[in-house]
Design an enzyme around this catalytic site. Structure first.
Site, PDB file in Angstrom:
ATOM      1  N   HIS A 179       0.935  -1.210  -0.068  1.00  0.00           N
ATOM      2  CA  HIS A 179      -0.086   0.125  -0.073  1.00  0.00           C
ATOM      3  C   HIS A 179       0.980   1.125  -0.013  1.00  0.00           C
ATOM      4  O   HIS A 179       0.316   2.209  -0.578  1.00  0.00           O
ATOM      5  CB  HIS A 179      -0.981   0.181   1.099  1.00  0.00           C
ATOM      6  CG  HIS A 179      -2.056  -0.981   0.886  1.00  0.00           C
ATOM      7  ND1 HIS A 179      -3.405  -0.707   1.468  1.00  0.00           N
ATOM      8  CD2 HIS A 179      -2.106  -2.104   0.312  1.00  0.00           C
ATOM      9  CE1 HIS A 179      -4.218  -1.518   1.088  1.00  0.00           C
ATOM     10  NE2 HIS A 179      -3.460  -2.365   0.332  1.00  0.00           N
TER      11      HIS A 179
ATOM     12  N   HIS B  40      -2.018 -12.430  -2.111  1.00  0.00           N
ATOM     13  CA  HIS B  40      -3.378 -13.184  -1.501  1.00  0.00           C
ATOM     14  C   HIS B  40      -2.960 -14.670  -1.412  1.00  0.00           C
ATOM     15  O   HIS B  40      -3.778 -15.445  -0.756  1.00  0.00           O
ATOM     16  CB  HIS B  40      -4.467 -13.087  -2.472  1.00  0.00           C
ATOM     17  CG  HIS B  40      -5.033 -11.723  -2.543  1.00  0.00           C
ATOM     18  ND1 HIS B  40      -5.843 -11.449  -3.363  1.00  0.00           N
ATOM     19  CD2 HIS B  40      -4.650 -10.606  -1.860  1.00  0.00           C
ATOM     20  CE1 HIS B  40      -6.338 -10.045  -3.222  1.00  0.00           C
ATOM     21  NE2 HIS B  40      -5.473  -9.540  -2.359  1.00  0.00           N
TER      22      HIS B  40
END
Length: 721
Positions: free
Chosen positions: A90, A253
């Site tokens: 992020h 993920h």
């Protein structure tokens, strides 16, 4: 004294100028990150400090932290790795190609608005977890570098082999005022779209406060096909192709989980709005313990794999291995689980070894098998796990290093030997540089070449002014102005450019036959310096323009045409180039470009005045050329702009072109753009223009112009810093 009466006269309170005049031109973005806000002092050299860092020791401390679960914020599955990967992702993922802003290069995740974005819930905890390590090593490692390094170590601690790590990111010490994150005034709004689904430039996220896409689907609609459209657009705007996109999503993920244990309404305000005793933390939850198994972040409750703290192929195994049906998390968010109760007990609980769960997926995960192009890539990577690991490693490295500029800026023992096309490679200097006598001889050749002052100055400016301080791309080094796509940009006047380059290449070829060498990149800049020298002499002033050789010429093979296309100016006020009307004004676009060039308001002002009298407009018009003696380096632009004998009137419906007429006779005198007139209209810019219009300002003007010019010519000369 009354208890209700404040004893202080607030220096920063009350109604601001922008409250009164919301459209006032913002020049403050040109004066950010100065020594006034930086505690390190002008003599601090971060690159030198980083070179003294024991990187292996830092990594060992980070490795120990991965499994050192803290009661105040327990690690999922006993491992902080997934949280730290998200922190690094992020940080880097705010980068967008449109203007090069965002990214991991400055440690901006520490400040508003990023520290309080809805997509960054709980990353305040991640940064607090690594604070003891930052504290231990102090100024030898920046927050920006530590955040990325922590993500790398997290991957390595869970069995993944990364491509490498480069240090060199310098921290900022205040929020960035220049980055346009969107016009929305509510979190998760999406006013940035128009038409069917056209995302506003230069934005690269679908909603205010998100890094990329909404994991539930566009505006929370759980449609994997529509989600694929958003994914492709947003990742492309972050310089990722389909293959890199699939690998990044699947690789990221493979680890960890999302958090949506309960009602999101029970989560408190973000860090910037939290109460003072929270000490910079936010999102305090009143749902049960508010942490561990009770944590709420995105509102989704998804664990993708059965080994969430180990690198594996299990994300693809599960994605392809089940049919999926829509459900909702405990917080009410859309997510997907296997149909018909399949997968029961496959997934471990993050905090209770006695509990097991079914695999779950996000709408954006399913997009990787619903979209035909993504599905082909996903299936190939599923069937070829070694290829998957290689592509993810390269994509992760690109993600976390994309905004650092050329690899010559990279620091540390883990920098990969391989150089990638996205790093805009330039050959290393392979010959002795020209000496003072060589430069003198070359100057004489340029003077005798028949090229005009305007032509050589315009070409040098076109070459150097592509630089973006945001991601340190562009600039004169590499001489890419002679290559596609830059040689064909309308702003660069392709016909004139081809003429100038042909002459300079002839001079270069002849000189290089002597046994010495000069690059075309150096010669272009030198020619611009010669032009300014002549223009100053025309004005009766003898000057010496600083010139430092050392640039090299890139090849077309080293130049990604699509990647460089984003550097093309949509407008350039320095060259009075405004081919299209935009929702923002020409003067705002000028200031934006000046900020990317790392210019101050005085530098921007003096450059405009000089470039106008040197007659360098992109369309070769006389707009803003307020002088009767072009190619003389004088302060005429400012003198004539501020002449009260001239009145101005718009000549276009859009009020972007103006005519200046004699106040008494009404006779036409000048034509101007908004960029020209803003230096007489805006009070701050007018104050600067008055300095240069004064009768005693000619020498100051020339000196300041040369200093600003030299700065722009050397913006990408990282070897000189």
């Amino acid at each position: 004294m009354s208890e209700n009466k404040c004893p202080m006269h607030h220096s920063a309170g009350g109604t601001t100028n922008r409250d009164w005049w919301p459209k006032q031109l913002r020049l403050d973005i040109l004066h950010q990150h100065s020594s006034l806000s930086n505690p390190m002092g002008d003599d601090f050299n971060y690159a030198e400090a980083f070179k003294s860092l024991d990187l292996a020791a830092v990594k060992q401390d980070l490795l120990a932290l991965m499994t050192d679960s803290q009661d105040w914020w327990p690690a999922d599955f006993g491992h902080y790795g997934p949280l730290f990967i998200r922190m690094a992702w992020h940080s880097a993922g705010t980068y967008r190609t449109g203007d090069g802003r965002g990214g991991a290069g400055s440690g901006n995740q520490r400040f508003a608005p990023l520290n309080s974005w809805p997509d960054n819930v709980s990353l305040d905890k991640a940064r607090r977890l690594i604070w003891p390590i930052k504290q231990k090593y102090g100024n030898k490692i920046s927050w920006a570098d530590l955040i990325v390094l922590t993500g790398n170590v997290a991957l390595e601690s869970m069995g993944f082999k990364t491509l490498g790590f480069a240090g060199g990111r310098v921290d900022i010490w205040e929020p960035e005022a220049d980055i346009y994150w969107g016009a929305e005034d509510k979190w998760l709004d999406d006013k940035r779209y128009s038409g069917e689904r056209d995302l506003e430039d230069p934005l690269a996220a679908v909603q205010m406060g998100l890094i990329y896409v909404n994991p539930e689907g566009p505006n929370g609609d759980p449609d994997p096909f529509a989600a694929a459209v958003d994914i492709r657009e947003t990742f492309a705007r972050m310089a990722m192709n389909d293959e890199e996109t699939v690998a990044l999503i699947a690789g990221g993920h493979t680890f960890g989980k999302t958090h949506g244990a309960g009602d999101a309404a029970l989560v408190g305000p973000e860090p910037e709005a939290a109460s003072i005793e929270q000490q910079g933390l936010g999102w305090k939850s009143s749902y049960k313990s508010g942490k561990g198994g009770d944590a709420i972040s995105s509102g989704l409750e998804v664990t993708w794999t059965s080994t969430p703290t180990q690198w594996s192929n299990n994300f693809f195994e599960n994605l392809f291995g089940y049919e999926w049906e829509l459900t909702k998390s405990p917080a009410g968010a859309h997510q997907w689980i296997p149909k018909n109760g399949a997968g029961k007990g496959v997934i471990p609980d993050a905090h209770d070894a006695s509990k097991r769960h079914v695999p779950a997926m996000l709408t954006t995960d399913l997009a990787l098998i619903f979209d035909p192009d993504y599905e082909k890539i996903s299936r190939r990577l599923f069937e070829n796990p070694d290829e998957f690991a290689e592509i993810f490693a390269k994509a992760w490295y690109k993600l976390t290093h994309r905004d650092m500029g050329p690899c010559t800026r990279y620091l540390g023992p883990e920098v990969p030997a391989e150089e990638f096309l996205w790093q805009d490679p330039i050959p290393a200097v392979d010959h002795p540089l020209v000496d003072e006598q060589d430069v003198t001889d070359l100057k004489l050749k340029i003077i005798g070449s028949g090229l005009t002052i305007s032509e050589v100055v315009a070409t040098a400016w076109a070459s150097a002014s592509t630089y973006r301080g945001s991601d340190m791309r562009g600039g004169a080094n590499g001489a890419r102005i002679r290559l596609a796509p830059q040689k064909d940009w309308p702003v660069n006047q392709p016909e004139q450019l081809a003429k100038v380059l042909k002459v300079l290449e002839s001079i270069q070829s002849e000189f290089n036959k002597s046994g010495k060498k000069i690059s075309l990149a150096d010669l272009i800049v030198l020619a611009g310096c010669v032009g300014i020298d002549q223009a100053a002499r025309n004005a009766g002033v003898e000057v010496t323009i600083p010139f430092t050789p050392g640039r090299m010429d890139a090849t077309q093979a080293q130049t990604d045409v699509e990647s460089f296309a984003v550097l093309e100016p949509v407008a350039d006020g320095f060259r009075n180039y405004h081919p299209t009307q935009f929702s923002v004004s020409a003067e705002e676009l000028l200031v934006d470009r000046a900020q990317l060039l790392t210019l101050t308001a005085p530098e921007m002002t003096v450059l405009i005045g000089g470039l106008r009298v040197l007659d360098t407009n992109a369309d070769q018009s006389k707009t803003g050329v307020f002088t009767a003696r072009p190619e003389f380096l004088t302060n005429d632009f400012f003198v004539n702009l501020l002449d009260m004998g001239t009145t101005w009137k718009p000549t276009s419906k859009a009020e972007d072109r103006f005519e200046g007429v004699d106040r008494v006779s009404g006779q036409p005198k000048w034509t101007a753009s908004r960029v020209d007139l803003i230096f007489g209209s805006n009070s701050q810019l007018r104050a600067l223009a008055e300095v240069y219009a004064s009768s005693d300002a000619q020498l100051r003007f020339i000196d300041d112009f040369i200093a600003a010019w030299t700065k722009v010519m050397n913006l990408d000369r990282f070897d000189l810093r």
